[in-house]
Scaffold this motif. Structure first.
Motif, PDB file in Angstrom:
ATOM      1  N   GLU A  84       0.791  -1.327  -0.046  1.00  0.00           N
ATOM      2  CA  GLU A  84       0.063   0.073  -0.055  1.00  0.00           C
ATOM      3  C   GLU A  84       0.819   1.231  -0.037  1.00  0.00           C
ATOM      4  O   GLU A  84       0.639   2.140  -0.637  1.00  0.00           O
ATOM      5  N   HIS A 127       1.947   1.863  -3.552  1.00  0.00           N
ATOM      6  CA  HIS A 127       0.632   2.355  -4.283  1.00  0.00           C
ATOM      7  C   HIS A 127       0.298   4.025  -3.945  1.00  0.00           C
ATOM      8  O   HIS A 127       0.236   4.778  -4.786  1.00  0.00           O
ATOM      9  N   PHE A 139      -2.160  -3.893  -8.686  1.00  0.00           N
ATOM     10  CA  PHE A 139      -3.082  -3.212  -7.946  1.00  0.00           C
ATOM     11  C   PHE A 139      -4.615  -2.943  -8.474  1.00  0.00           C
ATOM     12  O   PHE A 139      -5.455  -2.445  -7.832  1.00  0.00           O
ATOM     13  N   ASP A 185      -5.626  -1.084 -10.614  1.00  0.00           N
ATOM     14  CA  ASP A 185      -5.875   0.113 -10.636  1.00  0.00           C
ATOM     15  C   ASP A 185      -6.000   0.903 -11.932  1.00  0.00           C
ATOM     16  O   ASP A 185      -4.811   1.381 -12.406  1.00  0.00           O
TER      17      ASP A 185
END
Length: 492
Positions: free
Chosen positions: A204, A207, A295, A297
């Protein structure tokens, strides 16, 4: 051990002994890890030890030291908190600090370069653990202050120059914003995954740092709206202050992203360093891959592709100049019509564009730019009785850099690589290690007796000569692939 293997493959010449010494140097003398000093937070070793045994890559990382939950992202891209830890990093004992050499600070750029050769043996779990730990420390540093280029091994309050304004946080050695510094953690994290398959360092915190970097680069596309300032009011390096009260000289919109300083730590003349922007574009393509695969994302992936496309378009529209009838890339531009035609030894450079992953070595624009960089038309190129190569305004006249000699070898053919290795092995002035720079007519006149970045580049060149290079672990821009051309290529 990697060093002994390379020494064996390079037997019969001085390079074999030197490469083993250079590989050991970073691992045994520049790295520190262990229980955190001062009761938590970033820091050195509470037992006063550092590095690993010189006999090989065998030091294990301790575990079980809890992190300090305080801290968080820098407030508005400010100098960052003076105390506490970046949010999202859970195990501070699994971090490794890598000092640059004779300066007791960790540069984001240098630390990535210093550990690149170890990627060749990163499938060894202990080596992989250390590389991941370096990555975690880099990410913590980015979250502490994304505008800083060099960091302390703890909240020591040490600074390269004590009077810099705004005053850096206690973790920060120097707060010169260098675009390539933020590329380095992205490059290393990507390469670790490619080399080992592991993703535990892509947590995290990574990220969060990835989004922070992309948003900062967006901010610096329009530098007029940037909060960044750098003033060095006094001392022998007061000339490092940026003009216009630390804001930097005026620039126009290009699509590229602004940088205050070059990889040499010298101030940019025109604000848009072309090699650093090319490296940023390649890094964004690598980050887009991580965003999608690790991720999930897609927003971050598409933002990376869009930004990379804008940077590439800016390079090709604003940075192509003509020298002796050939189209070449300028080193820096300002978007207002000014261009600096030169190359510098520090990486990323124009010479290193294929090593940065931005283009193929056969790219016609690169070939012309390379000829310019390695000629007397480049004001930083020097030729003498011992060697020829690219120097820097950062070092004295007629001094050339082992970094640039290694880069010329790594971006040339097999013969050029072998000759570069031979030249570097013959110009250590008996020290058996690489220096920052040396005089082309007198290698005994050199700067920096201990420079980890140059040692690592020598090792990377040796790996290439022996057929075990590591460049394939790093991001490659679509324009560098077979059939690739033009700018960008990722956004849909």
């Amino acid at each position: 051990m990697l060093g002994r293997r390379l020494a064996g493959e390079l037997r019969g010449g001085p390079a074999g002994e030197i490469v083993e010494r250079c590989l050991i140097n970073t691992w045994a003398t520049a790295m520190s890890w262990g229980a955190l000093a001062g009761g938590g937070g970033l820091g050195g070793l509470s037992d006063g030890s550092s590095g690993s045994p010189a006999g090989g890559l065998t030091r294990s990382l301790p575990g079980g030291v809890p992190s300090d939950p305080a801290g968080g992202l820098p407030d508005g891209f400010s100098g960052g908190p003076a105390h506490g830890l970046a949010a999202g990093v859970s195990d501070t004992s699994s971090e490794v600090f890598v000092k640059t050499g004779d300066i007791p600070a960790m540069w984001l750029r240098d630390s990535t370069a210093q550990v690149r050769p170890y990627l060749a043996v990163a499938t060894d779990p202990e080596v992989g653990d250390v590389l991941a730990a370096v990555s975690r420390r880099q990410i913590r540093c980015v979250l502490l202050d994304p505008y800083a280029n060099a960091f302390n091994d703890g909240p020591t309050g040490a600074h390269g120059e004590p009077g810099d304004l705004p005053t850096p946080g206690d973790w920060v050695w120097e707060r010169k914003y260098e675009l390539d510094s933020l590329c380095a953690p992205l490059q290393l994290a990507y390469a670790i995954r490619r080399a080992t398959g592991r993703e535990d360092h892509l947590d995290e915190a990574f990220h969060r740092a990835a989004w922070l970097i992309v948003r900062l680069w967006r901010t610096e596309q329009s530098h007029a709206h940037s909060p960044y300032r750098f003033v060095r009011p006094s001392g022998p390096f007061a000339g490092d202050s940026l003009p216009l009260n630390g804001h930097g000289a005026a620039v126009g919109w290009t699509g590229m992203t602004w940088s205050g300083f070059r990889p040499s730590d010298d101030a940019c003349a025109y604000g848009y360093p072309v090699p650093a922007n090319a490296l940023a574009s390649a890094s964004l393509h690598g980050l887009a891959e991580l965003a999608a695969a690790v991720f999930d994302d897609t927003e971050l992936a598409h933002e990376c592709w869009r930004l990379a496309d804008e940077i590439d378009a800016g390079i090709l529209a604003h940075a192509v100049a003509e020298v002796d009838g050939a189209a070449v890339l300028a080193y820096e531009v300002d978007g207002l019509g000014s261009a600096l035609l030169c190359d510098d030894a520090n990486l990323p450079s124009l010479l290193s564009l294929p090593l940065s992953g931005w283009c193929a070595p056969e790219d016609p624009l690169y070939r012309a730019t390379r000829r310019f960089a390695l000629s007397e038309a480049n004001p930083s190129y020097f030729s003498g009785s011992y060697a020829s190569g690219v120097g820097s305004t950062h070092t004295p006249d007629r001094h050339i850099w082992p970094l640039a000699i290694a880069t010329a070898g790594l971006t040339g053919d097999a013969g050029e690589a072998a000759r570069a290795l031979e030249t570097l092995a013959a110009t250590t002035a008996g020290t058996g290690l690489m220096h920052e720079s040396f005089h082309v007519d007198a290698p005994g006149r050199f700067t920096r007796e201990w420079f980890g970045w140059a040692n690592a580049m020598f090792c990377e060149l040796a790996l290439e000569v022996c057929g075990g290079g590591v460049r394939h672990f790093f991001p490659v821009h679509p324009r560098a692939l077979p059939g690739g051309s033009g700018a960008g290529g990722g956004a849909t």
